[in-house]
Design a protein around this motif. Sequence first.
Motif, PDB file in Angstrom:
ATOM      1  N   THR A  68       0.834  -1.200   0.000  1.00  0.00           N
ATOM      2  CA  THR A  68       0.000   0.000   0.000  1.00  0.00           C
ATOM      3  C   THR A  68       0.868   1.250   0.000  1.00  0.00           C
ATOM      4  N   PHE A  69       1.966   1.190   0.736  1.00  0.00           N
ATOM      5  CA  PHE A  69       2.883   2.331   0.744  1.00  0.00           C
ATOM      6  C   PHE A  69       3.351   2.627  -0.670  1.00  0.00           C
ATOM      7  N   LYS A  70       3.671   1.556  -1.383  1.00  0.00           N
ATOM      8  CA  LYS A  70       4.176   1.713  -2.742  1.00  0.00           C
ATOM      9  C   LYS A  70       3.151   2.410  -3.636  1.00  0.00           C
ATOM     10  N   THR A  71       1.878   1.972  -3.538  1.00  0.00           N
ATOM     11  CA  THR A  71       0.882   2.548  -4.435  1.00  0.00           C
ATOM     12  C   THR A  71       0.389   3.920  -3.966  1.00  0.00           C
ATOM     13  N   LYS A  72       0.323   4.132  -2.647  1.00  0.00           N
ATOM     14  CA  LYS A  72      -0.335   5.348  -2.160  1.00  0.00           C
ATOM     15  C   LYS A  72       0.626   6.426  -1.667  1.00  0.00           C
ATOM     16  N   CYS A  73       1.849   6.080  -1.371  1.00  0.00           N
ATOM     17  CA  CYS A  73       2.729   7.047  -0.720  1.00  0.00           C
ATOM     18  C   CYS A  73       4.028   7.297  -1.465  1.00  0.00           C
ATOM     19  N   SER A  74       4.530   6.276  -2.181  1.00  0.00           N
ATOM     20  CA  SER A  74       5.904   6.371  -2.677  1.00  0.00           C
ATOM     21  C   SER A  74       6.069   7.466  -3.730  1.00  0.00           C
ATOM     22  N   ALA A  75       5.015   7.803  -4.445  1.00  0.00           N
ATOM     23  CA  ALA A  75       5.142   8.862  -5.459  1.00  0.00           C
ATOM     24  C   ALA A  75       5.601  10.158  -4.803  1.00  0.00           C
ATOM     25  N   CYS A  76       5.174  10.396  -3.582  1.00  0.00           N
ATOM     26  CA  CYS A  76       5.544  11.639  -2.891  1.00  0.00           C
ATOM     27  C   CYS A  76       6.657  11.443  -1.881  1.00  0.00           C
ATOM     28  N   HIS A  77       6.718  10.265  -1.275  1.00  0.00           N
ATOM     29  CA  HIS A  77       7.693  10.076  -0.192  1.00  0.00           C
ATOM     30  C   HIS A  77       8.857   9.175  -0.587  1.00  0.00           C
ATOM     31  N   GLY A  78       8.851   8.678  -1.842  1.00  0.00           N
ATOM     32  CA  GLY A  78       9.943   7.808  -2.291  1.00  0.00           C
ATOM     33  C   GLY A  78       9.708   6.367  -1.892  1.00  0.00           C
ATOM     34  N   ALA A  79      10.158   5.430  -2.727  1.00  0.00           N
ATOM     35  CA  ALA A  79       9.918   4.007  -2.494  1.00  0.00           C
ATOM     36  C   ALA A  79      10.519   3.544  -1.169  1.00  0.00           C
TER      37      ALA A  79
END
Length: 101
Positions: free
Chosen positions: A32-43
């Motif tokens: 979920t982090f990958k799909t919802k957060c990584s675009a802004c917070h990095g993988a």
Amino acid sequence: MRFRTWLVLLIGVASLAALGPLPVSAQDGAATFKTKCSACHGAEGQGKIGPALKGTSLSADDIANLLTKGDDAKKPPHKKALNGVSDGDAKAIAEFVKTLK
Ligand code: HEC
């Protein structure tokens, strides 16, 4: 009684639809982090548009609360609750964030 049953069903279906195909299981914090957060917070949570999250001093509860409730003092997208992140998702994501070093 009948009307209430319908209403409950309707709200249930509507919120499922809003969440996408299937609710994400609690073990899927990383995914979920990958799909919802990584675009802004990095993988790796190293930071991008948003600040780095690895090694954050926030507790997992603080992070989960930010995701499900938002914080008026924060800039978007965290002024409000993030779309499509359930309480269970938020906990799983927060625990994953705490593993980033
Ligand atoms: C559209 C870009 C975007 C997305 C998507 C996003 N964030 Fe953020 N995030 C930000 C920005 C920008 C800030 C800084 C807000 C501020 O300081 O006012 C932030 C701040 C945070 C903070 C607070 C950091 C601190 O040290 O105070 C946490 C925790 C956080 N984000 C977690 C997440 C998680 C987990 C997700 C995924 C569920 C996520 N964010 C999705 C852009 C984003």
